[in-house]
Design an enzyme around this catalytic site. Structure first.
Site, PDB file in Angstrom:
ATOM      1  N   GLU C 144      39.277 -77.217-100.653  1.00 45.78           N
ATOM      2  CA  GLU C 144      40.759 -77.253-101.575  1.00 45.78           C
ATOM      3  C   GLU C 144      40.042 -77.288-103.022  1.00 45.78           C
ATOM      4  OE1 GLU C 144      43.087 -80.440-100.106  1.00 45.78           O
ATOM      5  OE2 GLU C 144      43.820 -79.708 -98.150  1.00 45.78           O
ATOM      6  N   GLU C 315      44.495 -76.589 -92.022  1.00 45.63           N
ATOM      7  CA  GLU C 315      45.123 -78.417 -92.397  1.00 45.63           C
ATOM      8  C   GLU C 315      46.576 -78.441 -92.015  1.00 45.63           C
ATOM      9  OE1 GLU C 315      43.894 -80.714 -95.482  1.00 45.63           O
ATOM     10  OE2 GLU C 315      41.786 -80.607 -95.456  1.00 45.63           O
TER      11      GLU C 315
HETATM   12 ZN    ZN Z   1      43.226 -81.537 -97.449  1.00 42.52          ZN
END
Ligand code: ZN
Ligand code: ZN
Ligand code: ZN
Lengths: 633, 633, 633
Positions: C144, C315
């Protein structure tokens, strides 16, 4: 014991020739107590080792010989400039890493060992000089711990102390890493000197790290207070007091209270309504000049417990203050009502803050009993009236309460650290429960989470307690009343992680909170047959009986005859009706109190207070706005 | 004197071959003035001691020979990078202690003595070169003092200067401690080097400490300006001007104005409505493309006084700007209306900002008279129309106003320092009074608090003046009109403490403000017979007659034939009706101006301006949106 | 290719004896993939040069031998404490100049060359050890990028790198000064070492300065990622992936994507609705437990393009998360719906985050497929259902979309830098266009601004593109569909200045945006025949045909058969009706989708998703809340 009135006074602010007249007028007003000394360090010791006790000696003598009992304050909340110059690292540091400078008050770091020694020194000197003085009938240590957010500091002193504290608590970084779950995000430490204060991290730090720092910080307040208390005990038999502030949860008041004799607090109903109590704009407007009708009562009940039965109001708002966003004047009569309410809740003494409004500096717009031009201000008349009424009424005593509410500071830190929902706040939750009970007219005791004997109470509430104490948990096993547990109670470990098995872990009551939802103000979890939850909702599971359900069919209240688990945070009406039912079950009589009308019993009387800005009828008696009514039981 | 138009121009932004054509088009547009030079330091002196005056010489010649009069700006608002490299401590520091970096403008500290010398040097060189140049008909010093909150800096330079200033003002720390009431909270100082700037204290610093710093900071602006003014006077006879910004209260404009010949200001009606004027969303939407109908007038009247009768608009918004939260285009006609309104209020010259929209850098989205592609923008046509109209109309003169409003910068600092209520703001209060007067169609002078002759005025308002000057106070004794004092006027000392006896202290008028309440937006102190107060309410006491009462029976307006004290801050409608009554009493004729319609008289004409987005009928004349109507008196 | 499911797993969090059972239950749940390793640097290398690969070897073997394919994450988002101790200047610095400390994650500066080398080293070691391991079927690099606002850092490392980057880009400060227009406000530089990072300037810095820093910062993310990708390529043939976050626009995903094989993203529909999607409180409440019905689709379509056709959800939210302001549980069925929606939009794999909820540390309140006590959580059942449905349904393929929407990161930086109106935001504008299209039931491709072949699309939208690429511009010349340009498209140069001639500059289409207005939420530019603009309105000029007008008569839509310029930002209803008309013109069939109902076609099926909390009827089929319906085409 007879209830008494007092006042806060700063002789150093006024020409010495005014003191005797001031003392005379205090006595005329019906006051018995006068608090002096806190904030006057610079006048006691103008420079290192140079002392000027003369003025204070004379002030004590002047006031004392007028028959006033003196509360002597230690001046450690305002170290003088020369002391800060000697040890500039005693200044606190804010969460942004900025030093908080000299120029107001409370400019010290609770972790700074050098400053603690200085406090011990000045307190020793005061103790030696005044400890046996017959006019000094009580001591106040420091002033309003944590006021202006001073309990937490991100200084080097705090860092050093925190590392040491961690090393002692965990003994090894391995143990600490395991306790905190530092394997998560590779946060493990190899030695304690690597650990930093939990501010300014990239995203939120490990909650266990934060909670440890909150515990550490609270411990420093306790230790700071104990240094002074221990020193004073050597020199005096007078009771030791601290004046706590409203809605402060950053340190463990139970722990500080253990080292003191009396718990006092500073009651500013109108300021607090404005700057620290949740409420709709309509409610805030309705109570604008009276304060929230339950806030003072809550603090009275809390500090009565913190003081092990002995509670004072050390500062009572007399008129407009200077520090809230807006500062209206109290409704005529409120300065009387607040005092009587304190007495009804067990206060021994109520001191108005302050005698005469100061003409300069930060609090020049803070009213007193006298105006700055020495004329009487409105509260003087009301104080005089209270004094007369005390004289005419037998000692009011303190009634036994049928209901107890657990209040826990560690839980406040835990939920501050990990609210999970933006408006989950320990005080707010406990206060919601308290308000609901008060609206039913019952008397309440606030109790410590360590309480292990509940037998005096028909109903015990323990909302939001991170982890039940072993004493409390085992008391539940044989409890004959009803214990209302939750929401969010006993769902974490000591280290703020999720226990295995998941909580709450209650013997004889098979209930588990398997999933928690925090919800925004727009949402509402409706219950079957009306009412609902706001803010928080847990999905409860287990074999225990379901007493209430949500409209979606999930358990809202589960448990058995003696222990019930509440799945969510009821809104005000729901909390009230839910508690009304449970109170009936436990045989406690309730009353539907109208908005603004509140009651508290003493051993002998029922007192009724009208916080509303309009008159309200009570069993045939018309109680005017700001009115106090009492009737024999 | 004939009114004239001008424009702001940056020859250094454009190829030299465009200059002559630009000059020609300016003249064609009907412009007489062109402002140049400010912001061009780096182009004048690309490195220390290396000068390039050639381009500027040629620009002056090109513009001047096209018959344009030049306003030459000193470039001190934008010191070049090399100068900052030489003295990095010239950068200002914000209240959080962060250095404010190079990379935009106004990156200098008013306290920095080294930078002042550099300013004097560059101004001397410019004065020597252009002081006698016949094309240069005026000088502008610096640009928009305090823009981007630059009047206050928390730098080392400021600290050093502040300590010195305090030492000179108080002579001893004892005197200063007494003046500030430093005995409160043990804040006494032993020597001036202990005093810090009043930022980042644990809680609010002593208000006297803050006020001293505000005075000091204002003094630095005055001194900074005077260095340049004094230098320029040696080289030129042309008038000296500064272009003040809208709603700036951080320095004393009266004091700066004393050293200059003309006061000019930068008028951005739409930007200001959006980012610095209070108003409901509905009002802001109604005037979105016009600006607040009273804001420009207020500043015209203020700066006419600051300029001792001589006032210009140095920068006039011509289209959307770039710096407000939202930047809509003006309604067609507004660039004309604003100019005419300025003239009606006494402006000698209105300069549009800027000639041609720049294609790059911070203001590339700020419109000009020309588009970045050199086509005419809408405002060019409107400027042309104004020029024609000026030509067709005799000089408009400036009418004598029957009403005066006192405006005081020290009071603004005092209430910033100690608002007591979150929305007490000096400008806001003065502007509320001004709006009420304007809605009654009367002409207004704004006057300095030092004014000691009020005999020209039927009505004088002095709202929120911390302490009346001796001149003003003594003028009141023999005043034949009505002076409306308060709320909150004359209630403090020079050092921002409460006087003894309490104020206001007026001869022949026994009124004392014995208690002050600040109230939230939800509250309203209703008056008998309608209307009421918001924000602020003082309890007035004394023998003077009560003219109006609150519904609660407290005095709302007290006084006598010539001096009246107002107990609170009336809401708009109440202010209007209250002033309407008083104006009638004083024999001043009023008119009920509809929302959006405003008027101002010159010696010979009545001008009517329609700020509404719809046409409004005025004594039978239909005035279109953005319309300007005038009729002979 | 068959669609597959997976899960994120942290073997290091759990006793080794649980791993085999975990693997077995994953397979039972129908999962094919398991992601491990990211965040575990400290466990791989507990101190400099000391490695512990054993646990990871065994985890790979245990999972792999259970027939799970492993995605191995590089652990560079969480450098261990010892590494930070070695190079403390690797920590990022925020815009206020404060170091962002160790104690959570992403505590590194993309500009730090030393840290890049460390990343290369650990990745090389992992590549050498696991690159050829048959169980490792894919690699994830870091985690991320930019999460917690980490793409921008104001550190010394960034400053050094930025100066070097500028020197290389501009070659001389002269060229840079000209490109930025530094003549404005005397901001010229003499050498590159004078340039500072564009934070903490007195007022806004030169937008070209900011944009350069945004480009530089994005380049560092690209370079940081490439170091790891290049290293991994030496050791493995498995596809390389990064997991992007929702609504991140701080770096150029197109550029990062070029160095990788698959684009994945982390989909948290409920968290994102709460903390990063605009919406009225009513909309947010309506979709509280489902997420915004267009947000996931937008990101699927975006990342499908960034991944050059290969897209995963790395995710997938399974229950309440811990990080949004409020964290309600998903409506039952949503964990299934979100997976199916991803598949319909072309996802190859959807991995739920995480396997078992961790009992401690920051994410302890983040749900998983299992509860912390190892019981199944609700999402486990839904994952199992999806796995069964995948098995029963042929590969869903990805349909060709008739409509394309250009999305450009440089434009996002440009408008961040110079919004001109407080709510102009690139993502918000693009998402408004996307929502309007989706409400008409059409399939959409998101395309890069460099796209030079538009022939596959009937309609192409390019809203808010700062400057059209030459490829795109020239594609427009021969385009046979309709291109909808604007608002605010092609109105700036590469250096964020205004071009000459002013834009947009389109061949065959004479339209120029000569003036731009940003307008507050209270304003609305109404169009003839209904609808209107919010936020932004440009005055268009030129010879092109006017298709729509404002009520004030200004052009709202101009152009010709194939290129149309939109003058403003239509509100939702207007955007929908405008696009409905244009889609009809281009022969694309539309459907009126009710609020909450959304559709996407695959090669063989139409999928319909019900995001509403109530059932909705679709062509006779009743789709329950959270329901997924599919039918063959
Ligand atoms: Zn995450
Ligand atoms: Zn106090
Ligand atoms: Zn300007």
């Amino acid at each position: 014991m007879k209830r008494t009135l007092g006042v806060c006074y700063y002789p150093e602010h006024w020409p010495e020739e005014m003191w005797a007249d001031d003392a005379r007028r205090m006595v005329e007003t019906g006051l018995s107590w006068v608090r002096i000394g806190e904030f006057a360090w610079q006048r006691m010791e103008p420079s290192r080792g140079t002392f000027d006790w003369g003025w204070l000696d004379r002030a004590v003598e002047t006031l004392g010989s007028a028959d006033l009992k003196i509360i002597m304050g230690t001046p450690t909340a305002t170290p003088p400039r020369w002391l800060v110059d000697e040890m500039p690292d005693m200044l606190p540091v804010d969460a942004d890493g900025r030093v908080r400078k000299f120029g107001s008050r409370r400019h010290y770091d609770f972790s700074h060992q050098g400053y603690r020694k200085e406090c011990q020194r000045i307190v020793r000197l005061m103790g030696e000089r005044y400890g046996a003085n017959p006019h000094i009938a009580a001591w106040q240590i420091d002033n309003e711990y944590d006021c202006h957010d001073t309990a937490l500091s991100y200084s080097d002193a705090a860092l050093t102390g925190f590392r040491d504290w961690l090393a002692q608590r965990y003994q090894s970084t391995d143990a600490m890493n395991r306790a905190w779950g530092n394997v998560f995000w590779s946060m493990d430490y190899d030695h304690f000197d690597q650990i930093e204060l939990p501010n300014l991290t990239v995203t939120e730090p490990n909650p266990a790290h934060v909670l440890a720092f909150r515990r550490y910080s609270s411990d420093q307040v306790v230790a700071f207070n104990k240094v002074q208390a221990d020193e004073l005990r050597k020199h005096t038999d007078a009771p030791l007091i601290h004046n706590y502030m409203g809605r402060v949860t950053t340190f463990d008041h139970w722990a500080v209270g253990k080292d003191l004799d009396i718990a006092s607090w500073d009651s500013y109903p109108i300021g607090f309504l404005s700057d620290r109590i949740e409420g709709t704009p309509e409610e805030k407007q309705y109570f604008l000049r009276q304060g929230h009708p339950d806030n003072q009562a809550f603090h009275h009940d809390l500090y009565r417990a913190v003081g092990k039965g002995r509670m004072w109001v050390m500062e009572q708002q007399p008129g407009p203050v200077n520090w809230a966003p807006y500062n209206p004047a109290p409704l005529p009569g409120m300065a009387r009502l607040w005092a009587w309410e304190a007495f009804a809740h067990g206060a021994e003494t109520v001191c108005y803050f302050r005698w005469r409004q100061a003409p300069w500096a930060q609090e020049q717009m803070h009213a007193g009993l006298l105006r700055p031009d020495n004329e009487n201000a409105p509260a003087q008349t009301e104080a005089r009236q209270v004094a007369d009424e005390i004289a005419g009424l037998a000692n009011v005593g303190t009634a036994d309460a049928p209901v107890a509410l657990v209040f826990d500071y560690e839980s406040a830190w835990a939920w501050d650290t990990q609210p999970q929902g933006a408006d989950f706040d320990m005080f707010r939750l406990a206060f919601a429960a308290y308000r609901a009970l008060r609206s039913l007219g019952v008397d309440i005791d606030i109790i410590s989470p360590e309480t292990s004997d509940l037998s005096d109470y028909n109903l015990v509430l323990a909302p939001g307690i991170i982890k039940l104490s072993e004493g409390f948990r085992s008391a539940l096993k044989t409890y004959k009343g009803i214990a209302l547990i939750g929401p969010r109670t006993d769902t974490k470990t000591e280290e703020l992680s999720i226990p295995s098995p998941m909580g709450p872990n209650l013997s004889n009551t098979d209930v588990t909170a398997i999933l928690a939802e925090s919800i925004p103000p727009t949402d509402f979890i409706a219950l079957e047959n009306g009412g609902g939850f706001r803010h928080w909702f847990e999905h409860l599971d287990g074999d225990a009986a379901v007493y209430r359900k949500t409209e979606g069919g999930l358990p809202a209240l589960m448990g058995n005859d003696h222990v019930r688990c509440l799945a969510g945070w009821p809104d005000d009406e729901t909390f009230r009706s839910l508690l009304s039912d449970i109170l009936k079950e436990t045989g406690v009589e309730t009353m539907d109190m109208p908005q603004g009308l509140r009651t508290r019993c003493t051993k002998t009387h029922r007192f009724v207070f009208n916080y509303a800005p309009e008159s309200i009828s009570w069993n045939g008696t018309e109680i005017p706005p700001a009115g106090v009514h009492w009737e024999e039981l």
